[in-house]
Every structure is written in structure tokens, then in C-alpha cells.
Design an enzyme around this catalytic site. Structure first.
Site, PDB file in Angstrom:
ATOM      1  N   GLY A  26      -1.814  -2.469  -8.796  1.00  0.00           N
ATOM      2  CA  GLY A  26      -2.108  -1.989 -10.201  1.00  0.00           C
ATOM      3  C   GLY A  26      -1.512  -3.021 -11.284  1.00  0.00           C
ATOM      4  O   GLY A  26      -2.442  -3.523 -12.222  1.00  0.00           O
TER       5      GLY A  26
ATOM      6  N   HIS B   5     -13.690  -2.817   6.365  1.00  0.00           N
ATOM      7  CA  HIS B   5     -12.484  -3.683   5.966  1.00  0.00           C
ATOM      8  C   HIS B   5     -11.413  -3.256   6.775  1.00  0.00           C
ATOM      9  O   HIS B   5     -10.669  -2.348   6.571  1.00  0.00           O
ATOM     10  CB  HIS B   5     -11.984  -3.388   4.477  1.00  0.00           C
ATOM     11  CG  HIS B   5     -10.741  -4.148   3.952  1.00  0.00           C
ATOM     12  ND1 HIS B   5     -10.694  -5.549   3.916  1.00  0.00           N
ATOM     13  CD2 HIS B   5      -9.786  -3.564   3.442  1.00  0.00           C
ATOM     14  CE1 HIS B   5      -9.460  -5.667   3.513  1.00  0.00           C
ATOM     15  NE2 HIS B   5      -8.949  -4.618   3.174  1.00  0.00           N
TER      16      HIS B   5
END
Length: 316
Positions: free
Chosen positions: A13, A177
Site C-alpha cells: 500500500g 495467479h
């Protein structure tokens, strides 16, 4: 343009926030974290400002522990959740993170109903479906990081093998993924020339290549404990593509309704055209039989895990 990052106290983040700010294409970035991490996020913002001033960049970064501050966001990035560890199983990771994604998806629907949701939390294909369900958004507005990073890693592997600038390599990874990712080697080109013609003159062990690709993240995690720069850049790349309306074809996780090999009811990585609208459209994929078989296996595995998580959350 306003971007909100949920989970801004984490490694991914804060890195995404810094990358977006220094690229100077976002007007406002909200860095949301839970209350106990708020002071840390304030520190991250002050540190980022010190870096930006050296480049005369004046982005607005807002540290927040109030979810209401995401209101008016054009894109909400969700990085919250526990990261993947070497010992993590797909299901255990999904159970823990699904509760987090469920909550924040409902929050986004309430406070930023016109936004695009970008999911990074793993297992990202499963979490993309959970975010879609609990936000109630159109599927074009819920996007998972998917195989975009895997595709970049495949370019790196091939560039090193052939000692060629990575810009000459056009390749793609689709599917899950995770361990069921599918490198589309049959449609890979180098300088516009099909990969198979390079393979004839440069020995390439395809099985070893796939193993190396599958283990790329695990190798980083085993050595430093987490992945950081690769995911952060890949996420920033997706966001910049949307913000600038670049209409690039990138491989992201999206909910399928039969667009690729008839697969339905599951989110998987496939090539899409990205724009300010989100997913403009899914790009048709041609596969060899062995690639199709691997893609269908990926769909089966991810669908089974998604079903178990929906039961875990009380949907069934």
C-alpha cells in the site's frame, strides 16, 4: 482524480502510494488504515512528502482511519489482508482474507459506489469474485491484479535467457495467479518473430521455464519474507492505465461469463482492454490444446476454492 488505498500501512500500500504520487498523475490519494496503524500512515505520508518536494511534485496525500474518507474515489485499491507465506495454503489464506474483502467491498459500495475496485489481496482470483459479489458492482468495475505481474516476470525470464531487451518480448500469462498459471508460449513473440523460431536456435527448456515462473514469488519470499517492488509497480501500472485512459491490453483477473473457452462462474486472469471505464472488453485468446487444458484446470481449481469460501462466508 482521486485514488483510495485500503491497507495503506502495509508494504504494498505505501509503495503504491509513493509510486502514484511521484508519477504526478493523481490529484488526491487517501491512505486508509485501521486506527491502530494510523500514526504509522501519518509518518509514511510525511516521509513521502519529503521525497516529492525534491521533484517539485505537489500531490495531496490524506492519511485516514475513517472509511468514509474514500467517498468520491475514482479507484479504490484494496491491499488489506494477510500476505502469502511459504507455508500458506490457498484455502487457509482465502478464509482469512475473504472476511476482510467482504467487509471492505460492502464499505466501498456504500461510500464510493461509482468507483472501480482493484483487488490485490491474495488469493486474488478468489478475492475478485468475493469483491464482485459483496459490492454488487458490474463485473467491468471489479478488477484483480491477476497475471499482470506474472506476465512481467515471464518477460524478465525470457529477456535474460535470450539476452534481449525486454521491450522486444511480447508474452502473456493467463489463468490463476498461483501454481495453475498458464504461460501463453504459443503466442509469444520476440521482435515480432514467434518464440518457436528462437527456441530452434537457442535451447529453451520449457518445463524449466514454467517451474521458474511458478517459483518466482516463492524465491523472493523465502529470501526477504515478502514481495514488494514488483507488485507495487504492476499495481501502479494498472492504475495509470485506467487513469490516463491508455486502453492497454493487460492481463487481469475478471469474472468470466463464457468469454474465454466457455469458462463461467469464476474469476481468472485473461487479457483485457483497460480504460477509464474499467474493463472495456475481454480480448479473445487463442490457445494450443495443452494451454487450453491447463487453463480449464485453473478454472476448476479456483472455482472449487471460491465455492468453499462462499460457504465459509455463509452464502450457501
Amino acid at each position: 482524480m482521486k485514488i483510495s488505498i485500503i491497507g495503506a500501512s502495509g508494504t504494498i500500500g505505501k509503495n503504491v502510494a509513493f509510486n502514484l504520487a511521484k508519477n504526478d498523475v493523481i490529484d488526491e490519494i487517501v491512505l486508509y488504515s485501521r486506527e491502530h496503524n494510523h500514526e504509522k500512515v501519518i509518518g509514511e505520508v510525511l516521509d513521502i512528502y519529503d521525497a516529492l518536494v525534491a521533484e517539485n511534485i505537489e500531490s495531496m496525500l490524506i492519511p485516514s482511519s475513517d472509511i468514509k474518507d474514500i467517498a468520491g474515489s475514482d479507484i479504490v485499491l484494496v491491499t488489506a489482508g494477510i500476505p502469502k507465506k511459504e507455508s500458506s495454503t490457498r484455502l487457509n489464506l482465502a478464509q482469512t482474507n475473504s472476511k476482510i474483502i467482504k467487509k471492505y467491498s460492502m464499505d466501498i459500495a456504500k461510500y464510493a459506489p461509482n468507483s472501480i475496485i482493484l483487488i490485490v489481496t491474495n488469493p486474488v482470483d478468489v478475492m475478485t469474485s468475493i469483491a464482485l459479489e459483496y459490492s454488487g458492482f458490474e463485473k467491468t468495475k471489479v478488477i484483480g491484479l491477476g497475471n499482470h505481474l506474472d506476465s512481467l516476470r515471464l518477460k524478465t525470464i525470457l529477456a535474460k535467457h535470450f539476452n534481449i531487451n525486454s521491450g522486444e518480448i511480447h508474452t502473456r500469462v493467463i489463468g490463476e495467479h498461483g501454481e495453475h498459471m498458464v504461460p501463453l508460449l504459443s503466442s509469444t513473440t520476440i521482435g515480432g518473430i514467434p518464440l518457436k523460431y528462437f527456441v530452434n536456435h537457442n535451447k529453451l527448456d520449457v518445463n524449466e521455464l514454467v517451474i521458474e515462473l511458478n517459483n518466482a514469488a516463492e524465491e523472493i519470499i523465502s529470501k526477504k519474507g515478502f514481495t514488494e517492488y514488483g507488485p507495487s509497480y504492476a499495481i501502479g501500472n494498472l492504475i495509470s492505465t485506467i487513469v490516463t485512459d491508455s486502453r492497454k491490453i493487460l492481463t487481469v483477473s475478471t469474472y468470466l461469463d463464457g468469454e474465454v473457452e466457455g469458462v463461467t462462474g469464476v474469476s481468472l486472469g485473461v487479457p483485457v482492454i483497460l480504460s477509464k471505464k474499467g474493463i472495456e472488453r475481454i480480448v479473445p485468446v487463442r490457445m494450443k490444446d495443452y494451454e487450453k487444458s491447463e487453463f480449464l484446470e485453473a478454472a476448476k481449481v479456483v472455482k472449487e476454492c471460491t465455492y468453499k469460501i462462499r460457504k465459509f462466508l455463509g452464502d450457501y
